[in-house]
Design an enzyme around this catalytic site. Structure first.
Site, PDB file in Angstrom:
ATOM      1  N   ASP A  22      10.902   1.530  -6.853  1.00 51.11           N
ATOM      2  CA  ASP A  22      10.698   1.131  -8.253  1.00 51.11           C
ATOM      3  C   ASP A  22      12.004   0.670  -8.907  1.00 51.11           C
ATOM      4  O   ASP A  22      12.346   1.122 -10.017  1.00 51.11           O
ATOM      5  CB  ASP A  22      10.092   2.293  -9.071  1.00 51.11           C
ATOM      6  CG  ASP A  22       8.827   2.868  -8.441  1.00 51.11           C
ATOM      7  OD1 ASP A  22       8.062   2.088  -7.853  1.00 51.11           O
ATOM      8  OD2 ASP A  22       8.610   4.090  -8.533  1.00 51.11           O
ATOM      9  N   GLU A 178       0.359  -2.651 -12.474  1.00 47.64           N
ATOM     10  CA  GLU A 178       1.364  -1.655 -12.855  1.00 47.64           C
ATOM     11  C   GLU A 178       2.735  -2.309 -12.857  1.00 47.64           C
ATOM     12  O   GLU A 178       2.869  -3.509 -12.631  1.00 47.64           O
ATOM     13  CB  GLU A 178       1.331  -0.474 -11.875  1.00 47.64           C
ATOM     14  CG  GLU A 178       1.606  -0.884 -10.440  1.00 47.64           C
ATOM     15  CD  GLU A 178       1.344   0.216  -9.427  1.00 47.64           C
ATOM     16  OE1 GLU A 178       0.839   1.290  -9.798  1.00 47.64           O
ATOM     17  OE2 GLU A 178       1.654  -0.010  -8.248  1.00 47.64           O
TER      18      GLU A 178
HETATM   19  C1  6LW Z   1       4.964   3.681  -9.734  1.00 51.45           C
HETATM   20  C2  6LW Z   1       4.178   2.462  -9.603  1.00 51.45           C
HETATM   21  C3  6LW Z   1       4.365   2.246  -8.181  1.00 51.45           C
HETATM   22  O1  6LW Z   1       4.786   4.365 -10.920  1.00 51.45           O
HETATM   23  O2  6LW Z   1       4.316   3.438  -7.557  1.00 51.45           O
HETATM   24  O3  6LW Z   1       4.824   0.841  -6.473  1.00 51.45           O
HETATM   25  C4  6LW Z   1       4.422   4.419  -8.542  1.00 51.45           C
HETATM   26  N1  6LW Z   1       4.655   1.126  -7.689  1.00 51.45           N
HETATM   27  O4  6LW Z   1       4.616   1.395 -10.354  1.00 51.45           O
HETATM   28  C5  6LW Z   1       5.310   5.527  -8.100  1.00 51.45           C
HETATM   29  O5  6LW Z   1       6.524   5.014  -7.635  1.00 51.45           O
END
Ligand code: 6LW
Length: 500
Positions: A22, A178
């Site tokens: 991240d 996300e």
């Molecule tokens: C994070 C989300 C993700 O909150 O995995 O790969 C989650 N992306 O954005 C945990 O790292």
């Protein structure tokens, strides 16, 4: 960290290897700063500095005081610190992050990214995970979260000034929109997101608008980056952040993994931070080659001091690479008790517990060699490879015995045991790639043993690495290699980790 290739024609990716997911990046003048998620580990949120986007050094951990980071025992592994966003605005650094299973969304500030960072400012009105911050021309602060929705925030008080509103959530039906980041670049506002889940389907998509609140027009070429359904050695590509390079071109930092072995492929180092070049065509970013050896960038490289391979524990404070599980109580773990040694006092817990007295560093190389000089004459403990409390291998010493132990899910086993002469012992671990045999093999083999007085290494037990992979254990972290105390007191004179 990662270095310039000897031929100078290519540089190595990942630029920050090992469990560093991240990534969020910001540029201030000629300096770049980057942060990553840290989940159940303390101190939390490693902070890196670079001048060239390729060579990074860790300058601290943003959350290095217990008052800044509470990781309760009940919070499962892979809870805790998720997906920070780092920005620079108004002469200050802003770090917004979710503490999953504890305080939710919180905001920290600092004038120097190496620290000290502020106490957490609670953001009770900010829902969900993956918060982002962006300021528009009139000073309004927009907070965008996974889902994807957006609200106005007063970053000075933590008060939310509007209800969350849906903006653009990526491809219709795509899983897990996300990791949003909102930017003003040129004449547009760009909303960069990840979708498809953080596993093999992971991807990066983007949309743009004339206003920070939308309506957003998706890029016709979405996803602008994904390696799904390919044989590419870099997989799970997603969760990206855009930044302008020293020469004015653009780059993406992102997370991805390096699976190995047969099918389905196991990745053991966690999600790592990679760099990819970006060009702009018709006002849209086009992601260039993302490879393990990428063409050296056009701008000059500035190598950084690598982390020393050997730590003699002769400093009062531990190097920022060392992380512990949920907390690090100075009276239980530190270098002040016996000068030149790391001392660990067990607190009635073991590696099977959420609050084991452990301190380790991320495994950053697919193959490596680890040695540690351990005095366990007043306790029991040793050298462990930890994925979580249910997935770990270790070589453990006490006053008279050394054992290799494994825990995989609910199963625990003693793999080997032999008597140990009195006095400190060099415990060791060699991690090598598994030979390709069939579709079920790999990716690596972990050989635990002891170094004899003449320097030879006697292997006591070799274990398959896949059981300490994310595909087996689940979760969001990667392997951490370090020392622990299960009972009594364990002293460690030195720890040596090197790529093999
Ligand atoms: C994070 C989300 C993700 O909150 O995995 O790969 C989650 N992306 O954005 C945990 O790292």
């Amino acid at each position: 960290m990662s270095g310039r290739h000897p031929a100078d024609a290519t540089v190595a990716n990942p630029v920050i290897p090992g469990f560093h997911p991240d990534p969020s990046i910001c540029r201030v003048g000629d300096d770049y700063y980057l942060v990553c998620s840290s989940f159940e580990y303390f101190p939390g949120i490693p902070v890196f500095h670079s001048r060239d986007l390729v060579n990074w050094s860790q300058i601290g951990n943003a959350l290095d005081r217990p008052s800044q980071l509470r990781l309760p025992r009940e919070m499962p592994s892979s809870g805790g610190i998720y997906a920070p966003t780092l920005r620079h605005h108004d002469g200050r650094f802003w770090l917004i992050v979710t503490n999953v299973g504890s305080s939710g969304n919180v905001l920290y500030t600092a004038t120097d990214p190496a620290g000290p960072w502020s106490e957490p400012l609670p953001l009770p009105g900010v829902p969900g995970i993956d918060p982002d911050l962006a300021w528009d021309e009139d000073g309004t602060c927009w907070c965008t979260v996974a889902g994807i929705s957006q609200l106005r925030l007063d970053p000075a008080t933590g008060e939310t000034l509007s209800e969350p509103e849906r903006t653009w959530s990526g491809a219709p039906g795509a899983q897990a929109p996300e990791a949003p980041h909102l930017y003003r670049i040129g004449e547009y506002w760009y909303l960069l997101i990840a979708e498809g889940g953080t596993e093999r389907g992971h991807s990066v998509a983007i949309a743009r608008s004339e206003s920070p609140t939308g309506p957003f027009e998706p890029c016709p070429a979405n996803p602008i980056l994904t390696h799904r359904s390919t044989h590419h050695p870099i997989q799970n590509t997603g969760h990206a952040d855009l930044v302008q390079a020293p020469d004015g071109s653009w780059c993406l930092v992102l997370l991805a993994v390096r699976p190995g072995g047969g099918t389905p492929g196991w990745h053991v180092l966690g999600r790592e931070t990679f760099l990819a070049p970006v060009s702009w065509v018709d006002g849209w970013p086009v992601v260039g080659e993302l490879s393990l050896e990428m063409p050296a960038p056009a701008w000059p490289l500035t190598p950084v001091q690598p982390v020393p391979e050997r730590d003699d524990f002769d400093q009062a404070e531990l190097h920022p690479q060392w992380i512990s599980v949920r907390e690090r109580r100075p009276e239980l773990c530190g270098t002040k008790e016996r000068a030149g040694w790391l001392t660990l006092h067990a607190a009635g817990t073991s590696l099977d517990e959420p609050d084991v007295v452990f301190t380790g560093r991320r495994q950053q190389h697919l193959t490596c060699r680890v040695r540690a000089l351990v005095d366990a004459s007043a306790g029991r403990g040793g050298l462990a490879v930890r994925l979580d409390e249910q997935h770990h291998y270790e070589i453990e010493a006490d006053a008279g015995t050394v054992k290799v132990l494994a825990r995989i899910g609910p199963l625990r086993t003693e793999v080997a045991s032999r008597p140990l002469p009195a006095g400190p012992v060099v415990l060791g671990l060699d991690i090598a790639l598994a030979p390709p045999q069939d579709a079920r093999t790999g990716p690596d083999l972990l050989s635990f043993g002891v170094e004899e007085p003449d320097g030879t290494f006697t292997v006591l037990g070799t274990l398959e690495g896949r059981y300490l992979s994310t595909e087996v254990a689940g979760g969001f972290t990667g392997r951490v290699i370090g020392m622990y105390a299960a009972t009594g007191t364990v002293h460690v004179d030195w720890f040596d980790y090197r790529a093999a």
